[in-house]
Design a protein around this motif. Structure first.
Motif, PDB file in Angstrom:
ATOM      1  N   GLN A   1      -1.358   4.615 -12.257  1.00 55.35           N
ATOM      2  CA  GLN A   1      -1.228   4.180 -10.944  1.00 55.35           C
ATOM      3  C   GLN A   1      -2.178   2.877 -10.741  1.00 55.35           C
ATOM      4  O   GLN A   1      -3.377   3.345 -11.145  1.00 55.35           O
TER       5      GLN A   1
ATOM      6  N   TYR B   1       4.300  -5.855  -9.637  1.00 54.79           N
ATOM      7  CA  TYR B   1       3.822  -4.648  -9.499  1.00 54.79           C
ATOM      8  C   TYR B   1       4.115  -3.553  -8.193  1.00 54.79           C
ATOM      9  O   TYR B   1       4.717  -2.531  -8.197  1.00 54.79           O
TER      10      TYR B   1
ATOM     11  N   ASN C   1       5.962  -0.216  -8.199  1.00 55.67           N
ATOM     12  CA  ASN C   1       5.217   1.046  -7.641  1.00 55.67           C
ATOM     13  C   ASN C   1       6.227   1.580  -6.635  1.00 55.67           C
ATOM     14  O   ASN C   1       5.928   2.644  -5.948  1.00 55.67           O
TER      15      ASN C   1
ATOM     16  N   LYS D   1       8.483   3.140  -7.484  1.00 58.65           N
ATOM     17  CA  LYS D   1       8.940   4.146  -8.338  1.00 58.65           C
ATOM     18  C   LYS D   1      10.474   4.646  -8.521  1.00 58.65           C
ATOM     19  O   LYS D   1      10.495   5.154  -9.448  1.00 58.65           O
TER      20      LYS D   1
ATOM     21  N   PRO E   1       1.605   5.174  -2.309  1.00 57.23           N
ATOM     22  CA  PRO E   1       2.700   4.769  -3.463  1.00 57.23           C
ATOM     23  C   PRO E   1       3.878   5.747  -3.451  1.00 57.23           C
ATOM     24  O   PRO E   1       5.031   5.460  -4.011  1.00 57.23           O
TER      25      PRO E   1
END
Length: 651
Positions: free
Chosen positions: A534, A306, A310, A312, A615
């Protein structure tokens, strides 16, 4: 009917009990108690396939149901799958540390398997739990069920009789921490540590509460003291490294993690923590390498997968996607399932496979939502209380009485509305320090919620605000400035970007009347769906259900409208889409509101190498982009619950 079935079970009449439960499930197929007891009856009657079917239904609905998880472990044990039973008992105990039967059964299986080190740890845990007074075992069980207020009541009753029981004090501190009463939790743990200075669990809890209060110098001092007592203890080494990370000593923290990895090479938790430190520093390539190393471990790699998603900006390979899918299909512990589901949602999104992407986002959100007790109506009652209790007359009468510091700039709003971008832009100004999402205002509001006035009454929040004297308002404002000093540099102004502070704008203006407030606003569908994608480290419980998200968003807008009415011109609203369309023009307007001169460095915010913890850390290190503005439309076929909630009136 369930009670009658339990009576049959106690008397050994298993077929009769199962028949009753089956009748109940025909009328109410989702009844958790009936599903659980039916599984117990089926297993006891050696109908293992039926038992698994009942458990499958129960745990699909309530993946964190501790009794169901324990029964799943019993089923593995009875069908000869000892390894799976050991893991399942472990998951049951993570969900509920009060399950004495799970400790005992896990201990037996570990010893049978020759896993002596794990058996010794489990034996020590069992000894600690068995030594608990029954009321405190009940408190632990209630906390695992999410019944926090009932747990608090029982714990306080116990401490009335045994005021110096340190485990009771520790549990009450845990309850306080969960409710946001961090100062009270801190006091309880410090008192308990004085009574039992050798109790490691108390000291660890104290470190965590100090850290949650962002009293990082104190938490580091406590972690250092603990490590000095046992320099070779890897858990203590990890605690110190984490506190160093929180205090911003990134290089020293990374050195600490590396030291642990020399003794525990490939440890997923340590590699992931090291990755977080590197990410915060902006060392993206090194962070990725650390996360990737953690993701390939046999156990505990879910968080690392993850963490990669995260970023992105990271794209998964076909091989990685296949591996994540295989791990998820293997039914790992609940938290890893949540991590993997969100990571796969991002992976398939990057492939433009929006159906599979949404399915995984929905899975992750569903698993997370099932752990929570969030109720939308509770938030509406809070907004009602603010709208009804805070009037223009009240704010006019109380205005200007607080501490006169003009240092803070608050950025509030919905999460994922662009607040990190705004902070990065403003922190690129020579007169502004960026900090983090500071918990001080939220913690103060929780403390005021329980505070008595001069008449001995507890008017609650925001009612208590009317009872605060000028001296109290000034002191609270002064306390905020002093407590947040640790996060600041030398600039005259600093940012607090805790988005949930929008709930407490009246409180902010009462204690810090010269503070500036910015409402970071984003188009509702885009903002809400970004929240749905999220997985938050903590809080934001409304974000794991599309209907809850829409309802929360409209209540937020309603409350912001109220602040506009009772505190005109006190909040500057900046629309994210407008900022993308006319960056320099919107920036100049914002700086005018803040009474700051224009600086070119704000236009080049992506060159700022300051640590960023949220994030969006990788995204704000790039120039402005519009890619995410209409991204939600790719998922439009599945967003009807969100659209419907947003179309309803907030009142």
């Amino acid at each position: 009917m369930t009670t009658q079935a339990q009576n049959f079970m106690r008397n050994g009449k298993i077929p009769e009990a199962l028949s009753l439960l089956q009748n109940q499930l025909q009328q109410d197929p989702d009844n958790s108690d009936a599903l659980y007891f039916a599984a117990v009856c089926a297993r006891t009657g050696r109908s293992f396939t039926s038992a698994q079917a009942y458990l499958g239904t129960l745990l699909a609905r309530e993946p964190g149901n501790s009794r169901g998880l324990q029964e799943q472990a019993h089923l593995y044990r009875d069908t000869g799958n000892a390894a799976a039973a050991i893991d399942a008992y472990g998951e049951a105990l993570r969900a509920n540390p009060a399950l004495v039967a799970s400790y005992r059964q896990r201990l037996t299986l570990l010893r049978d398997a020759g896993r002596e080190q794990e058996a010794n740890i489990t034996a020590a845990q069992l000894q600690r739990v068995e030594a608990l007074p029954k009321p405190l075992l009940g408190v632990t069980d209630l906390l695992a069920q999410g019944r926090i207020l009932k747990a608090e009541q029982l714990c306080r009753q116990f401490l009335m009789q045994s005021p110096y029981n340190t485990e009771g004090m520790r549990l009450l501190a845990d309850i306080g921490s969960r409710l946001g009463a961090l100062e009270e939790a801190n006091f309880l743990l410090e008192s308990a540590c004085e009574l039992a200075p050798s109790d490691t669990a108390l000291k660890i809890d104290l470190i965590r509460v100090l850290s949650k209060r962002q009293r990082f110098e104190e938490s580091l001092e406590q972690a250092d003291s603990l490590l000095r007592s046992a320099p070779q203890n890897l858990q203590f080494q990890s605690l110190k490294a984490i506190e160093l990370l929180q205090l911003g000593h990134y290089e020293e923290a990374i050195k600490g993690f590396d030291g642990i990895l020399t003794k525990l090479p490939g440890d997923a938790i340590t590699l992931t923590s090291k990755g977080h430190a590197l990410k915060t520093l902006g060392a993206g390539a090194k962070a990725i390498a650390s996360y990737e190393a953690a993701s390939i471990t046999a156990q505990g790699g879910g968080e690392a997968w993850y963490a990669l998603a995260n970023l992105k900006t990271y794209n998964f390979s076909d091989t990685q996607i296949q591996k994540m899918g295989a791990q998820l299909a293997d039914n790992p512990p609940l938290l890893d399932r949540i991590y993997l589901a969100f990571a796969l949602g991002k992976a398939f999104e990057d492939r433009s496979d929006y159906q599979r992407s949404f399915d995984h986002y929905a899975m992750g959100n569903g698993l997370k939502r099932a752990q929570l007790n969030y109720q939308s109506e509770g938030f509406k009652r809070e907004v009602d209380a603010q709208c009804n209790g805070i009037t223009s007359d009240f704010m006019h009468a109380q205005g200007g009485l607080g501490h006169d510091a003009a240092d803070p700039i608050f950025i509030v709003g919905m999460p994922r509305a662009g607040s990190t971008l705004l902070e990065q832009i403003l922190a690129s100004h020579s007169q502004v320090d960026g900090t983090r999402e500071l918990p001080n205002i939220l913690s103060l509001a929780q403390r005021l919620r329980r505070q008595r006035n001069d008449k001995g009454e507890t008017p609650g929040y925001p009612g208590i605000l009317a009872d605060l004297s000028t001296e109290s308002l000034q002191q609270l404002g002064k306390d905020f400035i002093e407590q947040t000093q640790v996060h600041r540099g030398d600039a005259p102004f600093f940012i607090d970007k805790m988005p949930n502070n929008f709930r407490h704008i009246a409180l902010i203006k009462l204690i810090l009347p010269r503070a500036k407030i910015i409402d970071a606003r984003r188009e509702a569908m885009a903002c809400c769906f970004s929240n749905f994608k999220q997985l938050f480290a903590e809080g934001q419980e409304f974000s794991y259900d599309l209907a809850d998200l829409g309802y929360y968003c409209r209540q937020y807008e309603r409350l912001m409208g109220h602040w506009d009415s009772v505190l005109p011109n006190s909040v500057y609203r900046l629309q994210h889409e407008a900022l993308l369309g006319d960056f320099e023009g919107e920036l100049r307007g914002l700086l005018d509101f803040l009474e700051l001169p224009f600086e070119e460095s704000c236009l080049r915010f992506y060159e700022n190498d300051r640590p960023v913890r949220t994030p969006s850390s990788e995204q704000v290190r790039q120039p402005l982009f519009r890619d995410s503005v209409e991204q939600w439309q790719n998922y439009a076929p599945w967003l009807e619950p969100l659209k419907s909630a947003l179309n309803h009136e907030a009142y």
